[in-house]
Motif scaffolding. Structure first.
Motif, PDB file in Angstrom:
ATOM      1  N   ARG A 257      45.632  43.416  27.694  1.00 29.62           N
ATOM      2  CA  ARG A 257      44.518  44.067  28.357  1.00 29.62           C
ATOM      3  C   ARG A 257      43.865  43.018  29.247  1.00 29.62           C
ATOM      4  NH1 ARG A 257      39.571  44.433  26.884  1.00 29.62           N
ATOM      5  NH2 ARG A 257      39.989  43.522  24.841  1.00 29.62           N
ATOM      6  N   LEU A 258      43.456  43.412  30.446  1.00 29.07           N
ATOM      7  CA  LEU A 258      42.895  42.437  31.367  1.00 29.07           C
ATOM      8  C   LEU A 258      41.517  42.004  30.856  1.00 29.07           C
ATOM      9  CD1 LEU A 258      43.236  42.422  35.175  1.00 29.07           C
ATOM     10  CD2 LEU A 258      41.178  41.575  34.077  1.00 29.07           C
ATOM     11  N   ASP A 259      41.468  40.782  30.336  1.00 29.32           N
ATOM     12  CA  ASP A 259      40.248  40.285  29.707  1.00 29.32           C
ATOM     13  C   ASP A 259      40.231  38.769  29.830  1.00 29.32           C
ATOM     14  OD1 ASP A 259      38.063  41.313  27.495  1.00 29.32           O
ATOM     15  OD2 ASP A 259      38.670  39.255  27.145  1.00 29.32           O
ATOM     16  N   TYR A 260      39.026  38.202  29.983  1.00 29.08           N
ATOM     17  CA  TYR A 260      38.924  36.756  30.144  1.00 29.08           C
ATOM     18  C   TYR A 260      39.288  36.003  28.869  1.00 29.08           C
ATOM     19  CZ  TYR A 260      34.252  37.962  28.310  1.00 29.08           C
ATOM     20  OH  TYR A 260      33.207  38.475  27.584  1.00 29.08           O
ATOM     21  N   SER A 292      46.692  45.788  31.643  1.00 31.76           N
ATOM     22  CA  SER A 292      46.046  47.097  31.765  1.00 31.76           C
ATOM     23  C   SER A 292      44.567  46.921  32.061  1.00 31.76           C
ATOM     24  CB  SER A 292      46.244  47.903  30.477  1.00 31.76           C
ATOM     25  OG  SER A 292      45.796  47.161  29.362  1.00 31.76           O
ATOM     26  N   PRO A 293      43.998  47.740  32.967  1.00 28.73           N
ATOM     27  CA  PRO A 293      42.589  47.596  33.358  1.00 28.73           C
ATOM     28  C   PRO A 293      41.653  47.756  32.179  1.00 28.73           C
ATOM     29  CG  PRO A 293      43.776  49.049  34.856  1.00 28.73           C
ATOM     30  CD  PRO A 293      44.688  48.818  33.688  1.00 28.73           C
ATOM     31  N   SER A 294      40.510  47.083  32.259  1.00 23.97           N
ATOM     32  CA  SER A 294      39.552  47.117  31.166  1.00 23.97           C
ATOM     33  C   SER A 294      38.152  46.853  31.698  1.00 23.97           C
ATOM     34  CB  SER A 294      39.929  46.068  30.116  1.00 23.97           C
ATOM     35  OG  SER A 294      38.963  45.982  29.105  1.00 23.97           O
ATOM     36  N   ARG A 295      37.190  47.674  31.307  1.00 23.11           N
ATOM     37  CA  ARG A 295      35.762  47.433  31.563  1.00 23.11           C
ATOM     38  C   ARG A 295      35.480  47.017  33.001  1.00 23.11           C
ATOM     39  NH1 ARG A 295      36.080  43.837  26.183  1.00 23.11           N
ATOM     40  NH2 ARG A 295      36.406  45.528  24.735  1.00 23.11           N
ATOM     41  N   ALA A 296      35.956  47.811  33.921  1.00 22.97           N
ATOM     42  CA  ALA A 296      35.836  47.468  35.337  1.00 22.97           C
ATOM     43  C   ALA A 296      34.397  47.438  35.814  1.00 22.97           C
ATOM     44  CB  ALA A 296      36.637  48.468  36.172  1.00 22.97           C
ATOM     45  N   ASP A 297      33.466  47.996  35.016  1.00 21.63           N
ATOM     46  CA  ASP A 297      32.069  48.006  35.425  1.00 21.63           C
ATOM     47  C   ASP A 297      31.318  46.742  35.014  1.00 21.63           C
ATOM     48  OD1 ASP A 297      32.436  48.736  32.770  1.00 21.63           O
ATOM     49  OD2 ASP A 297      30.627  49.963  32.689  1.00 21.63           O
ATOM     50  N   SER A 306      39.937  39.472  40.482  1.00 27.46           N
ATOM     51  CA  SER A 306      40.063  38.799  41.778  1.00 27.46           C
ATOM     52  C   SER A 306      40.727  37.437  41.622  1.00 27.46           C
ATOM     53  CB  SER A 306      38.677  38.629  42.414  1.00 27.46           C
ATOM     54  OG  SER A 306      38.080  39.886  42.661  1.00 27.46           O
ATOM     55  N   GLU A 307      40.398  36.724  40.565  1.00 29.97           N
ATOM     56  CA  GLU A 307      40.992  35.404  40.343  1.00 29.97           C
ATOM     57  C   GLU A 307      42.499  35.505  40.124  1.00 29.97           C
ATOM     58  OE1 GLU A 307      40.505  31.535  37.326  1.00 29.97           O
ATOM     59  OE2 GLU A 307      39.395  33.392  36.949  1.00 29.97           O
ATOM     60  N   LEU A 308      42.927  36.481  39.336  1.00 33.54           N
ATOM     61  CA  LEU A 308      44.360  36.638  39.065  1.00 33.54           C
ATOM     62  C   LEU A 308      45.117  37.061  40.316  1.00 33.54           C
ATOM     63  CD1 LEU A 308      44.184  38.392  35.576  1.00 33.54           C
ATOM     64  CD2 LEU A 308      44.910  36.049  36.051  1.00 33.54           C
ATOM     65  N   GLN A 309      44.523  37.911  41.130  1.00 30.83           N
ATOM     66  CA  GLN A 309      45.173  38.302  42.379  1.00 30.83           C
ATOM     67  C   GLN A 309      45.344  37.104  43.304  1.00 30.83           C
ATOM     68  OE1 GLN A 309      42.385  41.353  43.478  1.00 30.83           O
ATOM     69  NE2 GLN A 309      43.562  42.995  42.503  1.00 30.83           N
ATOM     70  N   ALA A 310      44.341  36.239  43.330  1.00 33.53           N
ATOM     71  CA  ALA A 310      44.425  35.050  44.177  1.00 33.53           C
ATOM     72  C   ALA A 310      45.491  34.080  43.684  1.00 33.53           C
ATOM     73  CB  ALA A 310      43.061  34.358  44.232  1.00 33.53           C
ATOM     74  N   ILE A 311      45.537  33.857  42.374  1.00 36.83           N
ATOM     75  CA  ILE A 311      46.527  32.916  41.831  1.00 36.83           C
ATOM     76  C   ILE A 311      47.942  33.442  42.027  1.00 36.83           C
ATOM     77  CG2 ILE A 311      47.349  31.723  39.767  1.00 36.83           C
ATOM     78  CD1 ILE A 311      44.492  31.870  38.670  1.00 36.83           C
ATOM     79  N   HIS A 331      48.851  45.470  37.529  1.00 39.69           N
ATOM     80  CA  HIS A 331      47.490  45.727  37.057  1.00 39.69           C
ATOM     81  C   HIS A 331      47.303  47.212  36.768  1.00 39.69           C
ATOM     82  CE1 HIS A 331      42.871  45.583  37.828  1.00 39.69           C
ATOM     83  NE2 HIS A 331      43.161  45.543  36.549  1.00 39.69           N
ATOM     84  N   ARG A 332      48.043  47.722  35.810  1.00 41.89           N
ATOM     85  CA  ARG A 332      47.911  49.103  35.349  1.00 41.89           C
ATOM     86  C   ARG A 332      48.647  49.217  34.021  1.00 41.89           C
ATOM     87  NH1 ARG A 332      51.581  49.279  39.551  1.00 41.89           N
ATOM     88  NH2 ARG A 332      53.682  50.001  39.032  1.00 41.89           N
ATOM     89  N   SER A 333      48.395  50.290  33.320  1.00 43.42           N
ATOM     90  CA  SER A 333      49.053  50.506  32.038  1.00 43.42           C
ATOM     91  C   SER A 333      50.509  50.926  32.256  1.00 43.42           C
ATOM     92  CB  SER A 333      48.317  51.586  31.237  1.00 43.42           C
ATOM     93  OG  SER A 333      46.993  51.197  30.962  1.00 43.42           O
TER      94      SER A 333
END
Length: 460
Positions: A257-260, A292-297, A306-311, A331-333
């Motif tokens: 899950r996409l999470d820091y 998978s996307p998570s807590r986009a708000d 944004s950081e992962l897209q840049a790297i 970046h999706r399930s």
């Protein structure tokens, strides 16, 4: 147990279950039966004064409603912008607002009242995760003496990090309302005991339980597992070649899950180090990262996306060839059966959390492997699974060179060693399968000392 088993969690499945907690509880209730109570995904505010049915097949599902403000403050706010970063050693990301705590307590109190109305004397309540830490103390204040268990699926916080919370002493009191607090690892239990030892309201009894004011609470580790037989069956019949003519020679897979907390920037940078240090310039390892996307708000999640897209753009721009893209960031399930097939195809499973309760993906990767030609699990030492899965290559995800070196070692590992490590990990996976986890937890809860009702507290 003569009464009903009532499971409480924030998420409740309305379609095919996905995600570690949801899949685990779904499998447990399929095997045992019972009632699952969770938040209704419908944002409507109608019927907030009652639980309503979401369905009775294959088990009863009941839901409570949240207003838009409550969803923002209780869920995105206190649960995921305060408690989540505190438990994952990221106090720098904590965002404290008075309305967060107020709605967190209000939602828990309303749910306690709804549950208390329908509770039978022999019913057993099993509460899951940080969304409902105060639920037991609120039920006790309403006179509920039923056995109530709690399981924390994320890491137990360090005692120093608890001081970041508004009213930090509430954390220990909330947990003490339960008869049994279940944690993922022995390290988590040690942290919980450290918290209680530092609290003058707590007293350790000879049997290892903790007397906290009026209540007695047991704390123990119950490493959560998966339905390994189901995963093995899916993997055996899965499509393991979905890439067509672009099939990678050496596939490394990550599924998070996409999470820091998952260490994804560190994983990407370590893969870049691997590419930079290739001895054979013709080697073409590919990292497939499904996030998978998570807590986009929540702002922190927008930033890490944004950081992962840049790297990934930087790495692909530097190392890609016309017929090879080294880093595939999805970046999706992905459908569960297809994901299991991808795991079986992969030579390496790369799991790099900076802090994690258990990490069921690590166990799913192992269960998905071909016993005759298994891949290798490269696993962060900070995942709960690392406490027992010694057959994995254990790494510090902050050390990019160590991670790159472990992946390189895994890709080159001879079959005999891969089999040996796989068999060791698979035994751990089978020993902690979901049915065993459920049986162990509920048996321990049934043996706990019953609770006397607690006097109401204004701050509960």
């Amino acid at each position: 147990m003569a009464g009903r088993l009532i499971v409480v969690s924030n998420r409740i499945p309305t379609g095919d279950p996905s995600g570690g907690l949801v899949v685990a509880l779904h499998d447990a209730l399929l095997a045992r039966g019972g009632t699952w109570i969770g938040a209704d995904p419908d944002p409507s505010e109608e019927g907030r004064d009652r639980l309503h049915d979401l369905g009775n097949v294959p088990y009863q599902k009941r839901a409570f409603r949240l207003s838009a403000a409550e969803r923002a403050n209780y869920y995105s706010g206190y649960a995921n912008s305060v408690l989540w970063p505190v438990c994952h050693r990221r106090t720098d990301l904590v965002e404290i607002r008075s309305e967060y705590r107020a709605d967190y307590l209000a939602v828990n109190l309303r749910l306690a009242r709804l549950i208390a109305k329908e509770l039978g004397p022999q019913d057993v309540i099993w509460v899951h995760d940080y969304h409902f830490l105060p639920l037991a103390t609120m039920l006790r204040s309403l006179g509920v003496t039923n056995r109530i268990g709690f399981f924390l699926h994320i890491p137990f916080p360090n005692i120093t990090d608890l001081d970041v919370l508004p009213r930090p002493k509430d954390f220990a009191r909330w947990l003490a309302g339960y008869n049994l607090v279940g944690l993922q690892t022995r390290r988590d239990v040690a942290r919980a005991f450290e918290m209680f030892r530092a609290d003058p309201r707590a007293e350790f009894l000879r049997d290892g339980t903790v007397k906290f004011e009026e209540n007695i609470v047991s704390v123990a580790s119950f490493p959560i597992g998966i339905d390994s037989e189901q995963i093995e069956g899916i993997a055996a019949r899965a499509d393991t070649g979905p890439f067509g003519a672009a099939d990678p020679r050496e596939l490394i897979i990550g599924a998070d899950r996409l999470d820091y907390s998952k260490g994804l920037p560190q994983k990407f940078e370590a893969f870049g180090r691997l590419l930079q240090g290739r001895i054979d310039p013709q080697a073409r390892p590919t990292l497939l990262q499904i996030a998978s996307p998570s807590r986009a708000d929540v702002a922190a999640y927008q930033q890490i996306t944004s950081e992962l897209q840049a790297i990934s753009g930087r790495i692909n721009g530097r190392y890609s060839e016309l017929d090879w893209q080294p880093l595939r960031f999805v970046h999706r399930s992905v459908d569960r059966e297809r994901l299991i097939g991808l795991m079986r195809r992969a030579e390496v499973g790369l799991v790099t959390p900076l802090a994690d309760g258990m990490n069921l993906v690590a166990k799913e990767f192992v269960a998905a492997q071909d016993p005759e030609d298994p891949g290798v699990l490269v696993l962060s030492r900070f995942a709960g699974a690392a406490e027992d899965m010694k057959g994995a290559l254990l790494i510090n995800p902050h050390d990019l060179d160590e991670t790159a070196g472990a992946v390189e070692l895994a890709l080159a590992m001879p079959l005999a060693e891969r089999k040996c490590r796989f068999e060791d990990c698979l035994q751990v996976v089978r020993d902690s399968r979901i049915s065993v986890w459920t049986d162990r937890y509920l048996a321990r809860l049934a043996s706990c000392v019953p609770t006397l009702s607690l006097a109401p507290r204004a701050s509960a």
